[in-house]
Design a protein around this motif. Structure first.
Motif, PDB file in Angstrom:
ATOM      1  N   ASN A   1     -21.622   3.992  27.221  1.00  0.00           N
ATOM      2  CA  ASN A   1     -22.105   5.382  27.786  1.00  0.00           C
ATOM      3  C   ASN A   1     -21.328   5.705  29.031  1.00  0.00           C
ATOM      4  OD1 ASN A   1     -24.176   5.332  25.912  1.00  0.00           O
ATOM      5  ND2 ASN A   1     -25.698   3.992  27.185  1.00  0.00           N
ATOM      6  N   SER A   2     -20.728   4.508  29.544  1.00  0.00           N
ATOM      7  CA  SER A   2     -19.948   5.083  31.016  1.00  0.00           C
ATOM      8  C   SER A   2     -18.439   5.658  30.687  1.00  0.00           C
ATOM      9  CB  SER A   2     -19.763   3.816  31.845  1.00  0.00           C
ATOM     10  OG  SER A   2     -21.189   3.510  31.865  1.00  0.00           O
TER      11      SER A   2
ATOM     12  N   ASN B   1     -31.017   3.541  29.737  1.00  0.00           N
ATOM     13  CA  ASN B   1     -30.173   4.339  28.692  1.00  0.00           C
ATOM     14  C   ASN B   1     -29.751   5.517  29.016  1.00  0.00           C
ATOM     15  OD1 ASN B   1     -29.945   1.818  27.197  1.00  0.00           O
ATOM     16  ND2 ASN B   1     -31.295   2.352  25.761  1.00  0.00           N
ATOM     17  N   LEU B   2     -30.655   6.310  29.487  1.00  0.00           N
ATOM     18  CA  LEU B   2     -30.472   7.694  29.983  1.00  0.00           C
ATOM     19  C   LEU B   2     -29.531   7.919  31.124  1.00  0.00           C
ATOM     20  CD1 LEU B   2     -33.706   9.812  29.530  1.00  0.00           C
ATOM     21  CD2 LEU B   2     -31.749   9.667  28.047  1.00  0.00           C
TER      22      LEU B   2
ATOM     23  N   HIS C   1     -27.151   5.756  31.975  1.00  0.00           N
ATOM     24  CA  HIS C   1     -25.791   5.457  31.632  1.00  0.00           C
ATOM     25  C   HIS C   1     -25.147   6.876  31.321  1.00  0.00           C
ATOM     26  CE1 HIS C   1     -26.400   1.287  32.140  1.00  0.00           C
ATOM     27  NE2 HIS C   1     -26.862   1.202  30.932  1.00  0.00           N
ATOM     28  N   HIS C   2     -25.850   7.911  30.390  1.00  0.00           N
ATOM     29  CA  HIS C   2     -25.363   9.150  30.347  1.00  0.00           C
ATOM     30  C   HIS C   2     -25.282  10.196  31.459  1.00  0.00           C
ATOM     31  CE1 HIS C   2     -24.842   8.488  25.993  1.00  0.00           C
ATOM     32  NE2 HIS C   2     -26.128   7.974  25.972  1.00  0.00           N
TER      33      HIS C   2
ATOM     34  N   LYS D   1     -27.821  11.015  32.878  1.00  0.00           N
ATOM     35  CA  LYS D   1     -29.260  11.600  33.385  1.00  0.00           C
ATOM     36  C   LYS D   1     -30.140  10.748  34.147  1.00  0.00           C
ATOM     37  CE  LYS D   1     -28.849  13.667  28.553  1.00  0.00           C
ATOM     38  NZ  LYS D   1     -29.412  13.301  27.290  1.00  0.00           N
TER      39      LYS D   1
END
Ligand code: HEC
Length: 397
Positions: free
Chosen positions: A36-37, A272-273, A275-276, A278
Motif C-alpha cells: 500500500n505504500s 489498511n486505509l 496505508h493508501h 486515506k
C-alpha cells in the motif's frame, strides 16, 4: 512427575507459538504496508516492468524495494516465499491445543455442568468444529459471495459468532473460545497452504518460461491474504482472552467474542486505509468507543453497591464461613501443598492457606469467582452459587 513434564513441554510450545506468530503477523503487516505504500517509480524502472517502488531506512542501512507489474526479466536464483512463519504458527498452535486442552481434557475441555462428555467425545467435538468450520470457509470462498468483500466479512463474522455459541453449549467456556481462535488460525494458515502458495507457484512457473502469468492467480492470492489481514486482530484477541475471564466467562461470552472480533477488524480497516493515504481517525475512535461500551455493558454491579444492599438485609458472613468455602473449593489447587492431580503447584503462584493470603487477592477473587464463574477452574470442586454469593459478601464487608 508426568504432570510436571507436560507443564514444562507446555511452556516450550507456548513460547514457540508466540514467537512464530509474531514472525507471521509481522511479515503479514509488513507486506500489506509495503504494497500500500508503493510509489510511482522513475521511468527507467517502469521500462523494466516495475510498477511501484519505495525506499526505507532500517537497522543502519538503506533499502530499495520494487514491485513488478508482472514478472521480472530474469527470475533470481533465490526467491523468498514467507510460508514457514504461517505453517510453524499453525503447527505449534495445534501442539498447544493438544498438550493443554486434549491431554488435559478432563480439566480444560469438559464442563460437566454443561455436558457430561468423555474425554474422547469432547476432543471429537473440538476437532470436528475445526474441520467443519474450515470446510464452510473454503466452501464460501467458492461462491459468488467472495466478490463482495463487506458481505463476505459479515457472513463470516456471523458464522464465527455462531460457532462460539454452539461450542459454548457443550464445552468449557475457555475451550469454546480457544477453538474459535484455532479455527480462524486454521483458515488463515489454510489460505497460505491451499491458495496463496499454489497460486504463487503457478506464477513462478510462468515467469520461468518467460510467460506473463494469468492475473487470476495473483488476484486470488491477494484476496486470501486480505482475509488473513482482517482476521489478525480478532484472532489475537481470542488468544489473549484466556487471561480475561470477563470475556469468555460471561454468560453471553459468545456474543462478546463476536462483538470484539467486529471491533478488531474495524480497527484493522483504519490501518489498511491509512496505508493508501486515506486517514479516517473516526474509525479508530469509534472502535475505541465500541470497545469501552462493550466493557461497560458487561460490567458487574460494583461490590460496594452490592454490600450496601446486602449488609442492610443480610447477616454478616464470618471469617470461619469464608475460610471453609475457600478450603473446600479453592485450596485443592491454591495451596502450598495442592492435592489436585493436575495442578501440582499453586496455579499462578496464588495460595489461599490463610486469611491474609485470601484478603490480599480480594479483587481477583471477586473477578474470578463472584462476578464471573471462572474459578474454581472448570468448577472442578463444584462451588455453588450460594457459596459465591457468601464469599462476595464477605469480601465486600
Ligand atoms: C482445579 C484447580 C483450581 C481450583 C480448584 C481453583 N483454581 Fe484458581 N486457578 C487455577 C489455575 C489453573 C489458574 C491459572 C490460570 C488462570 O489464571 O486462569 C488459577 C488462577 C487463579 C487466580 C489468579 C489469576 C488472576 O486472575 O489473578 C485466582 C485469583 C484464582 N485462581 C482464584 C481461585 C478461587 C477464589 C478459587 C476457589 C473459589 C479457585 N481459584 C479454585 C486452578 C484452580
Amino acid at each position: 512427575m508426568e504432570a510436571w513434564f507436560v507443564d514444562w513441554l507446555h511452556l516450550l510450545i507456548r513460547f514457540l507459538h508466540v514467537l512464530t506468530a509474531i514472525a507471521w503477523i509481522g511479515a503479514s503487516f509488513y507486506f500489506v504496508w509495503l504494497d500500500n505504500s508503493l510509489e510511482t517509480p522513475p521511468q527507467w524502472k517502469t521500462d523494466k516492468g516495475i510498477k511501484g517502488d519505495l525506499w526505507a531506512v532500517h537497522g543502519g542501512g538503506f533499502y530499495e524495494v520494487a514491485k513488478y507489474k508482472n514478472t521480472p526479466e530474469v527470475l533470481p536464483k533465490t526467491l523468498h516465499w514467507f510460508k514457514w512463519e504461517a505453517y510453524s504458527t499453525w503447527l505449534t498452535g495445534m501442539a498447544l491445543l493438544i498438550v493443554v486442552f486434549y491431554v488435559g481434557a478432563q480439566s480444560y475441555l469438559i464442563d460437566s455442568t454443561k455436558a457430561d462428555l468423555s474425554s474422547w467425545q469432547a476432543i471429537a467435538i473440538g476437532v470436528g468444529s475445526l474441520l467443519l468450520g474450515f470446510g464452510i470457509y473454503e466452501g464460501a470462498c467458492r461462491t459468488p459471495l467472495i466478490k463482495h468483500n463487506l458481505a463476505f466479512g459479515l457472513v463470516m463474522l456471523v458464522l464465527v459468532t455462531f460457532m462460539a455459541w454452539a461450542l459454548s453449549q457443550v464445552l468449557g467456556d475457555r475451550a469454546a473460545y480457544i477453538h474459535v481462535g484455532a479455527l480462524i488460525g486454521t483458515c488463515m494458515a489454510g489460505n497460505v497452504f491451499n491458495t496463496i502458495m499454489p497460486s504463487q507457484r503457478v506464477m513462478v512457473e510462468a515467469a520461468a518460461k518467460g510467460e506473463v502469468p494469468d492475473p487470476y492467480y495473483g488476484n486470488k492470492a491477494k484476496l486470501r491474504s486480505t482475509h488473513n489481514n482482517y482476521a489478525t486482530i480478532p484472532v489475537l484477541f481470542i488468544m489473549l482472552s484466556n487471561h480475561f475471564p470477563a470475556t469468555y466467562g460471561n454468560e453471553h461470552g459468545w456474543l462478546i467474542l463476536g462483538a470484539l472480533a467486529l471491533v478488531g477488524a474495524w480497527a484493522r480497516h483504519f490501518f489498511n486505509l491509512r496505508h493508501h493515504g486515506k486517514i479516517k481517525p473516526m474509525i479508530l475512535v469509534s472502535a475505541l468507543v465500541a470497545f469501552f461500551a462493550i466493557g461497560w455493558i458487561i460490567k458487574p454491579a460494583s461490590p460496594s453497591a452490592q454490600a450496601a444492599t446486602s449488609s442492610a438485609e443480610l447477616p454478616r458472613v464470618t471469617d470461619v464461613q469464608a475460610l471453609t468455602i475457600v478450603g473446600q473449593r479453592c485450596t485443592a489447587c491454591h495451596s502450598a501443598n495442592p492435592t489436585d492431580s493436575v495442578f501440582t503447584a499453586a496455579p499462578a503462584g496464588v495460595m489461599f492457606d490463610n486469611l491474609d493470603q485470601i484478603k490480599a487477592m480480594k479483587d481477583r477473587i471477586l473477578a474470578r469467582s463472584v462476578h464471573t464463574h471462572d474459578m474454581p477452574f472448570m468448577n472442578k470442586t463444584a462451588m455453588t452459587d450460594e457459596e459465591r454469593e457468601l464469599l462476595g459478601r464477605w469480601l465486600a464487608q
